[in-house]
Design a protein around this motif. Sequence first.
Motif, mmCIF file in Angstrom:
data_model
loop_
_atom_site.group_PDB
_atom_site.id
_atom_site.type_symbol
_atom_site.label_atom_id
_atom_site.label_comp_id
_atom_site.label_asym_id
_atom_site.label_seq_id
_atom_site.Cartn_x
_atom_site.Cartn_y
_atom_site.Cartn_z
ATOM 1 N N GLY A 201 3.290 -7.554 9.277
ATOM 2 C CA GLY A 201 3.537 -6.313 8.377
ATOM 3 C C GLY A 201 4.449 -5.748 8.593
ATOM 4 O O GLY A 201 5.400 -5.923 9.454
ATOM 5 N N ALA A 202 4.489 -4.571 7.830
ATOM 6 C CA ALA A 202 5.623 -3.576 7.738
ATOM 7 C C ALA A 202 5.568 -2.268 7.097
ATOM 8 O O ALA A 202 4.532 -2.399 6.298
ATOM 9 C CB ALA A 202 6.973 -4.339 7.164
ATOM 10 N N SER A 203 6.265 -1.375 7.560
ATOM 11 C CA SER A 203 6.354 -0.034 6.632
ATOM 12 C C SER A 203 7.533 0.213 6.500
ATOM 13 O O SER A 203 8.489 0.305 7.134
ATOM 14 C CB SER A 203 5.622 0.838 7.681
ATOM 15 N N THR A 204 7.506 0.675 4.967
ATOM 16 C CA THR A 204 9.244 0.784 4.596
ATOM 17 C C THR A 204 9.329 2.072 3.735
ATOM 18 O O THR A 204 8.148 2.409 3.355
ATOM 19 C CB THR A 204 9.700 -0.254 4.169
ATOM 20 N N ASP A 205 10.436 2.407 3.343
ATOM 21 C CA ASP A 205 10.603 3.627 2.546
ATOM 22 C C ASP A 205 10.177 3.283 1.159
ATOM 23 O O ASP A 205 10.378 2.254 0.639
ATOM 24 C CB ASP A 205 11.829 4.367 2.739
ATOM 25 N N GLY A 206 9.658 4.250 0.508
ATOM 26 C CA GLY A 206 9.016 4.023 -0.981
ATOM 27 C C GLY A 206 10.295 4.185 -1.886
ATOM 28 O O GLY A 206 11.441 4.124 -1.485
ATOM 29 N N PRO A 207 10.148 4.467 -3.275
ATOM 30 C CA PRO A 207 8.716 4.350 -3.771
ATOM 31 C C PRO A 207 8.321 2.895 -3.873
ATOM 32 O O PRO A 207 9.212 1.905 -3.993
ATOM 33 C CB PRO A 207 9.044 5.104 -4.877
ATOM 34 N N MET B 137 0.756 -1.024 0.094
ATOM 35 C CA MET B 137 -0.133 0.047 0.068
ATOM 36 C C MET B 137 0.790 1.267 -0.022
ATOM 37 O O MET B 137 1.458 1.460 0.824
ATOM 38 C CB MET B 137 -0.938 0.050 1.257
ATOM 39 N N GLU B 138 0.616 1.989 -1.023
ATOM 40 C CA GLU B 138 1.325 3.447 -0.874
ATOM 41 C C GLU B 138 0.621 4.219 -0.088
ATOM 42 O O GLU B 138 -0.410 4.525 -0.209
ATOM 43 C CB GLU B 138 1.375 3.881 -2.470
ATOM 44 N N LEU B 139 1.364 4.536 0.897
ATOM 45 C CA LEU B 139 1.023 5.662 1.906
ATOM 46 C C LEU B 139 0.946 7.238 1.197
ATOM 47 O O LEU B 139 1.782 7.458 0.251
ATOM 48 C CB LEU B 139 1.683 5.676 3.200
ATOM 49 N N GLU B 140 0.185 8.109 2.133
ATOM 50 C CA GLU B 140 0.196 9.437 1.629
ATOM 51 C C GLU B 140 1.576 10.020 1.398
ATOM 52 O O GLU B 140 2.040 10.949 0.745
ATOM 53 C CB GLU B 140 -0.601 10.319 2.597
ATOM 54 N N ASP B 141 2.508 9.738 2.651
ATOM 55 C CA ASP B 141 3.851 10.275 2.733
ATOM 56 C C ASP B 141 4.634 9.624 1.761
ATOM 57 O O ASP B 141 6.003 9.862 1.976
ATOM 58 C CB ASP B 141 4.366 10.350 4.226
ATOM 59 N N GLY B 142 4.263 8.782 1.127
ATOM 60 C CA GLY B 142 5.111 8.034 -0.066
ATOM 61 C C GLY B 142 5.868 6.695 0.595
ATOM 62 O O GLY B 142 6.415 6.093 -0.435
#
Length: 336
Positions: A309-315, A273-278
């Motif tokens: 789950g995880a959150s990581t830097d995009g893009p 999922m692409e988040l608002e902050d990239g």
Amino acid sequence: MSGLIQPDQIARIDRIIDKYANFIITTHVNPDGDGLGSEVAFAELLRQRKKTFSIINNNPVPENYRFLDPNQQMEVFNKDRHIELLTSADVLFILDISDWGRLRELGELVRELSLKTVCIDHHPVQEPFADVDIIYPEASSTGELIYELLKGLNARFTQRICEAIYTAILTDTGSFRFTNTNPAAHRIVAELLEAGINPQKIYSNVYENQSLARVKLMARVLGGIQLEYDGRLAWMKITQQMLKETGATLKDTEGLADFPRSIAGVEVALLFMELEDGKVKISFRSKGNVVINGLAKEFNGGGHAFAAGASTDGPLDTVIPNVLQRAAALFENRPA
Ligand code: 5GP
Ligand code: MN
């Protein structure tokens, strides 16, 4: 029913509740049925013991869980608004999470203030987390542990408590389908049904309360599903553009990651999922033969063996091939 929580742990919580007056209860970011249900049930125990408490979360209660909080007691954390309350509180109960990263700004403030903390959770942990940890990964849900605790502390099982614990167990076991479904979950739920809760009403609140935007987003996301590794891995993505075009928000994505497991032959499902902050949020799901929380950890995340789950830097377009490539190791030496 023999439980997981040891008598000395119950006695310890009993002493903590006795000794102090002001409590805060919280759960992880993007709270789910287990986190919210556990908070409500535990708060009712504190109410019965005539204690002062606040429930403060990083995010608002999603629409489909508002029935758990009819008087809108749950507050959304705001440092300026809550700093005094947190400074004067005696103990923080942290439910359904044992990872400071998933407590965001609230967690940061709690550590600055060195507030006394108690954690009740079922996520696997490597090291001690709070001042008092009651963490059992073998529990189906935090709701199961809250049930044990409330029983041990002789709480009165009101309708509100019963509904909250039922919601916690129902949602975290994927309606008694996931690998964390255990005999205790069924035994507890049987008792809650005997106490008179209405499962159809709760089902309807939780699952028949979705926005049209969510269903439209689902159609788009499922339409774009792709398979890798001889059909053993399925992945999907949600871009900001897709959210805009369907009118959906991130809240509308809960449960979407579970879908591809329904495909024959698929062992692992990934949702990007692409988040608002990239940044990119990744959901990892497994049918139960391949452990995926190790892969989540490689990207700063974690979670259960078969749901992580995880959150990581995009893009997004860099993250996807990177994760897919690292996922190859999951299927090595594992003939289809
Ligand atoms: P979901 O994909 O539904 O957001 O999360 C599934 C499970 O993965 C959660 O129950 C939680 O255990 C874990 N999880 C999700 N996001 C993170 C994260 O950013 N860090 C860690 N450590 N665990 C996560
Ligand atoms: Mn949980």
